[in-house]
Structure formats: C-alpha cells, structure tokens
Design a protein around this motif. Structure first.
Motif, PDB file in Angstrom:
ATOM      1  N   ALA A  16     -79.459 -44.556  22.553  1.00 14.22           N
ATOM      2  CA  ALA A  16     -78.204 -44.062  21.983  1.00 14.22           C
ATOM      3  C   ALA A  16     -77.415 -43.227  22.984  1.00 14.22           C
ATOM      4  O   ALA A  16     -77.992 -42.486  23.780  1.00 14.22           O
ATOM      5  CB  ALA A  16     -78.496 -43.241  20.738  1.00 14.22           C
ATOM      6  N   TRP A  17     -76.118 -43.365  22.914  1.00 11.45           N
ATOM      7  CA  TRP A  17     -75.236 -42.608  23.794  1.00 11.45           C
ATOM      8  C   TRP A  17     -75.009 -41.214  23.219  1.00 11.45           C
ATOM      9  O   TRP A  17     -74.867 -41.030  22.012  1.00 11.45           O
ATOM     10  CB  TRP A  17     -73.898 -43.325  23.925  1.00 11.45           C
ATOM     11  CG  TRP A  17     -73.920 -44.455  24.895  1.00 11.45           C
ATOM     12  CD1 TRP A  17     -74.651 -45.607  24.780  1.00 11.45           C
ATOM     13  CD2 TRP A  17     -73.196 -44.547  26.113  1.00 11.45           C
ATOM     14  NE1 TRP A  17     -74.429 -46.418  25.861  1.00 11.45           N
ATOM     15  CE2 TRP A  17     -73.524 -45.792  26.702  1.00 11.45           C
ATOM     16  CE3 TRP A  17     -72.308 -43.723  26.773  1.00 11.45           C
ATOM     17  CZ2 TRP A  17     -72.985 -46.215  27.909  1.00 11.45           C
ATOM     18  CZ3 TRP A  17     -71.766 -44.143  27.979  1.00 11.45           C
ATOM     19  CH2 TRP A  17     -72.113 -45.366  28.536  1.00 11.45           C
ATOM     20  N   THR A  18     -74.937 -40.239  24.135  1.00 10.00           N
ATOM     21  CA  THR A  18     -74.635 -38.875  23.704  1.00 10.00           C
ATOM     22  C   THR A  18     -73.121 -38.679  23.703  1.00 10.00           C
ATOM     23  O   THR A  18     -72.370 -39.471  24.289  1.00 10.00           O
ATOM     24  CB  THR A  18     -75.263 -37.850  24.658  1.00 10.00           C
ATOM     25  OG1 THR A  18     -74.639 -37.991  25.953  1.00 10.00           O
ATOM     26  CG2 THR A  18     -76.762 -38.071  24.785  1.00 10.00           C
ATOM     27  N   LYS A  19     -72.698 -37.615  23.042  1.00 12.08           N
ATOM     28  CA  LYS A  19     -71.277 -37.284  23.001  1.00 12.08           C
ATOM     29  C   LYS A  19     -70.734 -37.072  24.422  1.00 12.08           C
ATOM     30  O   LYS A  19     -69.624 -37.516  24.741  1.00 12.08           O
ATOM     31  CB  LYS A  19     -71.090 -36.009  22.173  1.00 12.08           C
ATOM     32  CG  LYS A  19     -69.659 -35.544  22.026  1.00 12.08           C
ATOM     33  CD  LYS A  19     -68.963 -36.379  20.963  1.00 12.08           C
ATOM     34  CE  LYS A  19     -67.571 -35.856  20.627  1.00 12.08           C
ATOM     35  NZ  LYS A  19     -66.651 -35.844  21.774  1.00 12.08           N
ATOM     36  N   GLU A  20     -71.534 -36.439  25.231  1.00  7.34           N
ATOM     37  CA  GLU A  20     -71.086 -36.152  26.597  1.00  7.34           C
ATOM     38  C   GLU A  20     -70.885 -37.452  27.394  1.00  7.34           C
ATOM     39  O   GLU A  20     -69.904 -37.591  28.133  1.00  7.34           O
ATOM     40  CB  GLU A  20     -72.107 -35.254  27.301  1.00  7.34           C
ATOM     41  CG  GLU A  20     -71.611 -34.758  28.655  1.00  7.34           C
ATOM     42  CD  GLU A  20     -72.701 -34.016  29.425  1.00  7.34           C
ATOM     43  OE1 GLU A  20     -73.770 -33.730  28.852  1.00  7.34           O
ATOM     44  OE2 GLU A  20     -72.475 -33.749  30.623  1.00  7.34           O
ATOM     45  N   GLU A  21     -71.801 -38.370  27.212  1.00 10.22           N
ATOM     46  CA  GLU A  21     -71.664 -39.656  27.899  1.00 10.22           C
ATOM     47  C   GLU A  21     -70.413 -40.393  27.430  1.00 10.22           C
ATOM     48  O   GLU A  21     -69.665 -40.958  28.232  1.00 10.22           O
ATOM     49  CB  GLU A  21     -72.911 -40.522  27.655  1.00 10.22           C
ATOM     50  CG  GLU A  21     -74.141 -40.074  28.414  1.00 10.22           C
ATOM     51  CD  GLU A  21     -75.353 -40.931  28.061  1.00 10.22           C
ATOM     52  OE1 GLU A  21     -76.039 -41.399  28.981  1.00 10.22           O
ATOM     53  OE2 GLU A  21     -75.617 -41.130  26.860  1.00 10.22           O
ATOM     54  N   ASP A  22     -70.206 -40.375  26.121  1.00  6.44           N
ATOM     55  CA  ASP A  22     -68.996 -41.006  25.574  1.00  6.44           C
ATOM     56  C   ASP A  22     -67.741 -40.397  26.190  1.00  6.44           C
ATOM     57  O   ASP A  22     -66.823 -41.098  26.618  1.00  6.44           O
ATOM     58  CB  ASP A  22     -68.950 -40.837  24.054  1.00  6.44           C
ATOM     59  CG  ASP A  22     -69.867 -41.813  23.322  1.00  6.44           C
ATOM     60  OD1 ASP A  22     -70.376 -42.743  23.972  1.00  6.44           O
ATOM     61  OD2 ASP A  22     -70.084 -41.633  22.116  1.00  6.44           O
ATOM     62  N   ASP A  23     -67.739 -39.083  26.223  1.00  7.84           N
ATOM     63  CA  ASP A  23     -66.556 -38.382  26.749  1.00  7.84           C
ATOM     64  C   ASP A  23     -66.298 -38.738  28.214  1.00  7.84           C
ATOM     65  O   ASP A  23     -65.168 -38.958  28.633  1.00  7.84           O
ATOM     66  CB  ASP A  23     -66.738 -36.867  26.595  1.00  7.84           C
ATOM     67  CG  ASP A  23     -66.662 -36.434  25.141  1.00  7.84           C
ATOM     68  OD1 ASP A  23     -66.165 -37.238  24.312  1.00  7.84           O
ATOM     69  OD2 ASP A  23     -67.111 -35.319  24.815  1.00  7.84           O
ATOM     70  N   ARG A  24     -67.374 -38.803  28.957  1.00  5.48           N
ATOM     71  CA  ARG A  24     -67.235 -39.156  30.373  1.00  5.48           C
ATOM     72  C   ARG A  24     -66.673 -40.570  30.535  1.00  5.48           C
ATOM     73  O   ARG A  24     -65.787 -40.813  31.357  1.00  5.48           O
ATOM     74  CB  ARG A  24     -68.602 -39.093  31.071  1.00  5.48           C
ATOM     75  CG  ARG A  24     -69.014 -37.716  31.533  1.00  5.48           C
ATOM     76  CD  ARG A  24     -70.377 -37.808  32.230  1.00  5.48           C
ATOM     77  NE  ARG A  24     -70.884 -36.499  32.602  1.00  5.48           N
ATOM     78  CZ  ARG A  24     -70.674 -35.934  33.807  1.00  5.48           C
ATOM     79  NH1 ARG A  24     -69.983 -36.577  34.712  1.00  5.48           N
ATOM     80  NH2 ARG A  24     -71.154 -34.742  34.088  1.00  5.48           N
ATOM     81  N   LEU A  55     -70.398 -52.427  27.097  1.00  2.00           N
ATOM     82  CA  LEU A  55     -70.694 -52.648  25.694  1.00  2.00           C
ATOM     83  C   LEU A  55     -70.281 -51.431  24.850  1.00  2.00           C
ATOM     84  O   LEU A  55     -69.709 -51.578  23.770  1.00  2.00           O
ATOM     85  CB  LEU A  55     -72.191 -52.903  25.528  1.00  2.00           C
ATOM     86  CG  LEU A  55     -72.604 -53.926  24.497  1.00  2.00           C
ATOM     87  CD1 LEU A  55     -71.974 -55.271  24.823  1.00  2.00           C
ATOM     88  CD2 LEU A  55     -74.113 -54.063  24.443  1.00  2.00           C
ATOM     89  N   ARG A  56     -70.589 -50.278  25.361  1.00  2.00           N
ATOM     90  CA  ARG A  56     -70.262 -49.063  24.612  1.00  2.00           C
ATOM     91  C   ARG A  56     -68.746 -48.946  24.437  1.00  2.00           C
ATOM     92  O   ARG A  56     -68.268 -48.598  23.359  1.00  2.00           O
ATOM     93  CB  ARG A  56     -70.807 -47.839  25.352  1.00  2.00           C
ATOM     94  CG  ARG A  56     -70.561 -46.519  24.654  1.00  2.00           C
ATOM     95  CD  ARG A  56     -71.305 -46.435  23.338  1.00  2.00           C
ATOM     96  NE  ARG A  56     -71.116 -45.149  22.682  1.00  2.00           N
ATOM     97  CZ  ARG A  56     -71.519 -44.869  21.440  1.00  2.00           C
ATOM     98  NH1 ARG A  56     -72.159 -45.788  20.730  1.00  2.00           N
ATOM     99  NH2 ARG A  56     -71.298 -43.694  20.900  1.00  2.00           N
TER     100      ARG A  56
END
Length: 251
Positions: A16-24, A55-56
DNA sequence: AAGCCCTCCAACCGCTTTGTG
DNA sequence: ACACAAAGCGGTTGGAGGGCT
C-alpha cells in the motif's frame, strides 16, 4: 534468457502507498507531467518501481477520476461494451470517462458478473445460460457504408466478417463469438462519407442497433428508423473525429 | 466478544506491444 | 532485421473491512 527486472527490486517499497508517497508522486507529475515512468521514482524521490508509480497514478491519483459507485447507465454500457470487446478493459475504460481499466475490471468481476448470472446470462458469452452455442439466427453487424467488396475486404483483412449480398462472393457470417482485439487507428474518413447501402433484403444491424440503441439518431441501418443521412455512426455515443468505429481494427 | 467467512479493490506479476537505435 | 528498453495490458493475489454466527 530471462526478462530483466523492470527496476531494482531490492530497494523498492511494495504494498500500500503512504500519504507521503502519494503526495510526492502527485507533486512530481504536476511539475513535470506524465511519462518516463522508469526514471520517475528516482527523480521524485520514491522508493517504488516505475510500474508501480504509473499504476498508482492512473488508477488512483489522477485528478480526472470519477470515484464512487457506478451508475445504472454505466453498468449497462459496460455490459454492452464487454459483449463487443470482451475483456479489453482499457478499451472499455476509454468509453467511460473518469473510470479506469482496473476499476472496471474489478467492478465486472465483483458486480456485473453476478448481475448477469442472476439474469440467466452467461457473462462470458452474453448468451442465455441454457442456450446451446449454435442456437439462434445469425445476426449481421453492418458497418455503415462498407458493403462493397473492396470495402469489406478492408474489414476482412482486419478480421471482421461481413454479410455481403453478391452472388459470386462468399457470404461472410458474423462470427458468433466476436473475439475482438482492437487497436486504435486514425479515423477512416472516406468511408464515413459514403452513403449507406442496405444490401437489398439483407437485414443488417448497425453498431448502434447491435448495442440496443435502436431509434437513436445514430442508427444507420434503418431498422430502428434512424436517419440514413448519418454517414457514420456513433460507437457508444462518441462520434468523434479521433475515434470512431472504423478506428477499431481487429487482429 | 471472538472467530470465521465473504467481499471488495489496490497493487503486483508476467506477458505483449510499441518505440528506438 | 534485430535486439533491447519502456510502456501498456489483463489476470491474479492479498489484505482490510464488514457481516454473520
């Protein structure tokens, strides 16, 4: 020889992706745009492989995604498109703005399959479950204005069977199970401008009618009373210069 | 409350297709 | 024509969460 890995797996996160990864990822794509997924993770400071980033973004982070439940009309459209295209989720997704192939695929497997089964319809063949494979009359899908030999050859080359009323030419029946492998190509302008030839007494269905939208303004086969002045027809409601039915080629 | 089962969906994997040198 | 890299696609998996007993 084995395929080289798409990335250095030893140093990548999974799961699962973290919020921080998403933001980046969002910040990077906003600044630099999509593309070059292989190098993106490093450039964005993400410990993910490029495929995972792609994909994300496509399935979850894209701003134009329409999240939430599917409408009844979307259900029916998916069913019709699946009947025509099979498991070509990306093509189906292309007809549903804001929906992703992954989302539609999941939705199909979890909801629509069951829905069709409860209606007594085989979700793979789109036929009544008890109906023998060879039963029923052959329905011809007519590609508007494409009933001359030369024109039909183009479709035959592409793998589409047409029913042509011509004594010396073979009668091409519609394959009962259309297993379409479709590719996008530039629209075929010339054919779109040619008048519809109804082929004598042969009753043919245009795409609009085959999708169950008889009487629509897009019907070009006259069965549903649609205007024959339509030079092409709108494949599932999208008559565009970029992608019409002629842009669907089969392999 | 606890355990089990089922559903849903995000993410992964491996293959195919496309682009490039 | 060929090899390789990159991107795209579809099937599958695994975990979270909810319902039921």
């Amino acid at each position: 020889m084995g395929r080289s890995p798409c990335c250095e797996k030893a140093h990548t996160n999974k799961g699962a992706w973290t919020k921080e990864e998403d933001d980046r990822l969002i910040a990077y794509i906003r600044a630099h745009g999509e593309g070059c997924w292989r190098s993106l993770p490093k450039a964005a400071g993400l410990l993910r492989c490029g495929k995972s980033c792609r994909l994300r973004w496509i399935n979850y982070l894209r701003p134009d995604l329409k999240r939430g439940n599917f409408a009844e009309e979307e259900d029916e459209l998916i069913i019709k498109l699946h009947g025509l295209l099979g498991n070509k989720w990306s093509l189906i997704a292309g007809r549903l703005p804001g929906r992703t192939d992954n989302e539609i695929k999941n939705y199909w497997n979890t909801h629509i399959r069951r829905k069709l089964l409860s209606r007594g319809i085989d979700p793979t063949t789109h036929r009544p479950i008890n109906e023998p494979a060879s039963a029923g009359e052959v329905t011809t899908i007519s590609f508007a204005g494409s009933t001359t030999k030369e024109e039909s050859d183009k479709f035959i080359t592409a793998g589409i069977n047409l029913n042509i009323k011509e004594e010396s030419s073979p009668v091409f029946e519609r394959c009962p199970d259309l297993n379409l492998e479709l590719r996008i190509s530039p629209p075929y302008q010339q054919q779109a401008q040619e008048p519809l030839k109804t082929g004598g007494s042969t009753a043919s269905l245009c795409f609009a009618c085959s999708l169950g939208v008889q009487n629509s303004k897009d019907c070009s086969c006259n069965i549903g009373g649609g205007s024959s002045s339509n030079s092409g027809y709108d494949f599932v409601g999208l008559k565009t210069g970029i992608l019409d039915y002629r842009s669907l080629e089969m392999k």
